[in-house]
Design a protein around this motif. Structure first.
Motif, PDB file in Angstrom:
ATOM      1  N   GLY A 162       0.861  -1.380  -0.101  1.00 18.05           N
ATOM      2  CA  GLY A 162      -0.166   0.020   0.011  1.00 18.05           C
ATOM      3  C   GLY A 162       1.095   1.307  -0.002  1.00 18.05           C
ATOM      4  N   ASP A 163       0.500   2.328  -0.320  1.00 17.05           N
ATOM      5  CA  ASP A 163       0.855   3.627  -0.416  1.00 17.05           C
ATOM      6  C   ASP A 163       1.419   4.014   1.013  1.00 17.05           C
ATOM      7  OD1 ASP A 163       0.391   3.893  -3.174  1.00 17.05           O
ATOM      8  OD2 ASP A 163      -1.278   4.970  -3.014  1.00 17.05           O
ATOM      9  N   SER A 164       2.587   4.718   1.297  1.00 16.46           N
ATOM     10  CA  SER A 164       2.903   5.389   2.458  1.00 16.46           C
ATOM     11  C   SER A 164       2.275   6.626   2.581  1.00 16.46           C
ATOM     12  CB  SER A 164       4.347   5.523   2.456  1.00 16.46           C
ATOM     13  OG  SER A 164       4.977   4.170   2.548  1.00 16.46           O
ATOM     14  N   LEU A 165       2.164   6.865   3.919  1.00 11.81           N
ATOM     15  CA  LEU A 165       1.255   8.208   4.378  1.00 11.81           C
ATOM     16  C   LEU A 165       2.580   9.143   4.900  1.00 11.81           C
ATOM     17  CD1 LEU A 165      -2.032   7.169   5.668  1.00 11.81           C
ATOM     18  CD2 LEU A 165      -1.600   7.888   3.414  1.00 11.81           C
ATOM     19  N   ARG A 166       2.379  10.489   4.625  1.00 12.99           N
ATOM     20  CA  ARG A 166       3.339  11.392   5.233  1.00 12.99           C
ATOM     21  C   ARG A 166       2.679  12.464   6.008  1.00 12.99           C
ATOM     22  NH1 ARG A 166       5.495   9.361   0.816  1.00 12.99           N
ATOM     23  NH2 ARG A 166       7.377   8.793   0.568  1.00 12.99           N
ATOM     24  N   VAL A 167       3.000  12.582   7.152  1.00 18.32           N
ATOM     25  CA  VAL A 167       2.377  13.819   7.994  1.00 18.32           C
ATOM     26  C   VAL A 167       3.654  14.343   8.588  1.00 18.32           C
ATOM     27  CG1 VAL A 167       0.296  12.323   8.499  1.00 18.32           C
ATOM     28  CG2 VAL A 167       2.263  12.345  10.136  1.00 18.32           C
ATOM     29  N   ASN A 168       3.399  15.780   8.971  1.00 14.33           N
ATOM     30  CA  ASN A 168       4.109  16.510   9.948  1.00 14.33           C
ATOM     31  C   ASN A 168       3.530  16.735  11.245  1.00 14.33           C
ATOM     32  OD1 ASN A 168       5.741  17.309   7.632  1.00 14.33           O
ATOM     33  ND2 ASN A 168       4.444  19.169   6.990  1.00 14.33           N
ATOM     34  N   LEU A 169       4.559  16.858  12.330  1.00 15.50           N
ATOM     35  CA  LEU A 169       4.182  16.963  13.514  1.00 15.50           C
ATOM     36  C   LEU A 169       4.989  17.985  14.362  1.00 15.50           C
ATOM     37  CD1 LEU A 169       2.780  15.705  16.213  1.00 15.50           C
ATOM     38  CD2 LEU A 169       4.752  14.060  16.255  1.00 15.50           C
ATOM     39  N   ALA A 170       4.493  18.927  14.791  1.00 15.70           N
ATOM     40  CA  ALA A 170       5.160  20.020  15.507  1.00 15.70           C
ATOM     41  C   ALA A 170       5.292  19.745  16.980  1.00 15.70           C
ATOM     42  CB  ALA A 170       4.435  21.337  15.537  1.00 15.70           C
ATOM     43  N   LEU A 171       6.525  19.984  17.483  1.00 17.10           N
ATOM     44  CA  LEU A 171       7.108  19.596  18.854  1.00 17.10           C
ATOM     45  C   LEU A 171       7.634  20.650  19.424  1.00 17.10           C
ATOM     46  CD1 LEU A 171       8.607  16.054  18.152  1.00 17.10           C
ATOM     47  CD2 LEU A 171       6.580  16.365  18.887  1.00 17.10           C
TER      48      LEU A 171
END
Length: 378
Positions: free
Chosen positions: A120-129
């Motif tokens: 399956g396709d990979s998912l990409r997300v941004n996470l602020a820390l």
């Protein structure tokens, strides 16, 4: 006329007597360069493509090559009983094989079987820390919209009690061979089957829940463990947390890219923390016990007398933890002596007196108020 044709070896950029492997390699390169699908509407490219095919058609055939090597074009010209308007199947140099990977599967050769298991396709997300969360690590919850295997049909796409039929056009391969002709030449290419759209199967009764897709889109909350020491721009990969695979293939991955918010006091360089400590003129000259902020809290530091502005000292082990390690970096503290910007009369007199004591010249009248005070006391 045959006499007006270019030498076939010259057409392929080779010398007479070239090996079979050299002929095949030269043909692959030139055919890819001048193919009409690559140069739509280019008549010159089309003419060169025909010339290249003609040359290779002769030189790849041992019998025709032998006649050509001995008699030239006369040995293969139709008027001499040769093979003029010939057609051939390129066999092991199928254009689908040549162009498939180069053009992303447009000719179908390098794409593999579309009806086989696919990840399956990979998912990409941004996470602020925050600065501290990146330094010490944390656990975050992320909301995702992703495809998951349909629970109703278990990914088959078929309604309960039914099965898919093998596509009759491609016989389950998902690809079909197409014969094409151009200028008296014939060659075959491999392309995606239009009847089954490359799946190799026909679903007559689709699953009502997924509509035959075999997967459904869902909202999910995923827990992400951020390791201590992660830096801005780095990513954490969660295997199998992406979109569902196809035809029994594994799910894709979830890539979480970290964005670290700036800190009002600290700066980071790798595992090193940088900090500027303001001190007064008196503290720098006489020395002082300071409380220095660190990511662990405040620590005490004895500032030596006579410290100059710009002096840097190190606090060992007060930096960022190394990624996936028990070691930590250091914190470097740079001293910034603050110069008073607004002095009252008494402070100016005191400073002038200090300058005189240090042997410096004071502007005329600079100690006037001080002398007047001494006279009154007498």
């Amino acid at each position: 006329m045959a006499e007006q044709k270019r030498d076939y070896y010259e057409v392929l950029g080779l010398s007479k007597g070239a090996t079979e492997e050299a002929l095949k390699k030269a043909y692959r390169k030139l055919a890819k360069q001048y193919h009409p699908d690559v140069n739509p509407g280019d008549k010159d490219a089309e003419a060169k493509f025909k010339e290249i095919n003609e040359a290779y058609g002769i030189l790849s055939d041992p019998e025709k090559k032998a006649r050509y090597d001995q008699f030239g074009h006369a040995g293969v010209d139709p008027s001499y009983g040769g093979g003029g308007g010939f057609g051939f199947d390129m066999g092991d140099i199928d254009l689908g094989d040549i162009f498939g990977s180069f053009f992303g599967g447009g000719f179908g050769g390098g794409t593999g079987r579309r009806n086989g298991p696919q990840k399956g396709d990979s998912l990409r997300v941004n996470l602020a820390l925050t600065f501290e969360e990146a330094a010490f690590g944390c656990t975050k919850e992320i909301d995702l919209n992703r495809t998951e295997t349909c629970e109703e049909c278990h990914g088959s796409g078929c309604a309960a009690g039914t099965t898919a039929e093998t596509c009759s056009d491609c016989r389950g391969s998902g690809q079909i061979r197409v014969q094409r002709g151009m200028g008296g030449f014939a060659f075959s290419t491999t392309t995606t089957c239009t009847k089954c759209r490359g799946t190799g199967k026909i679903i007559h009764t689709p699953c009502k829940k997924c509509g035959g897709a075999g997967s459904v889109r869902k909202k999910q909350r995923v827990s992400v463990t951020i390791p201590a020491g992660i830096d801005d721009g780095q990513a954490v990969s969660l295997r199998g947390q992406g979109n569902a695979g196809l035809n029994g293939g594994p799910a894709g991955d979830l890539l979480v890219r970290v964005q670290v918010k700036p800190h009002p006091q600290f700066q980071r360089e790798g595992v090193t923390v940088l900090y500027e400590q303001p001190v007064t003129f008196y503290q720098a000259a006489m020395g002082a016990e300071l409380e220095i902020p660190t990511i662990d809290g405040k620590v005490k530091y004895n500032l030596p007398a006579g410290t100059q502005t710009g002096t840097t000292f190190r606090l060992r082990g007060k930096g960022i933890p190394e990624l996936r390690s028990n070691r930590r970096g250091d914190q470097y503290v740079t001293v910034k002596v603050q110069i008073p910007t607004s002095l009252n009369a008494e402070q100016k007199e005191a400073l002038n007196a200090f300058a005189v004591a240090m042997g410096e010249k004071v502007p005329e009248g600079g100690l006037k108020g001080l002398f007047e005070k001494k006279k009154k006391k007498r």
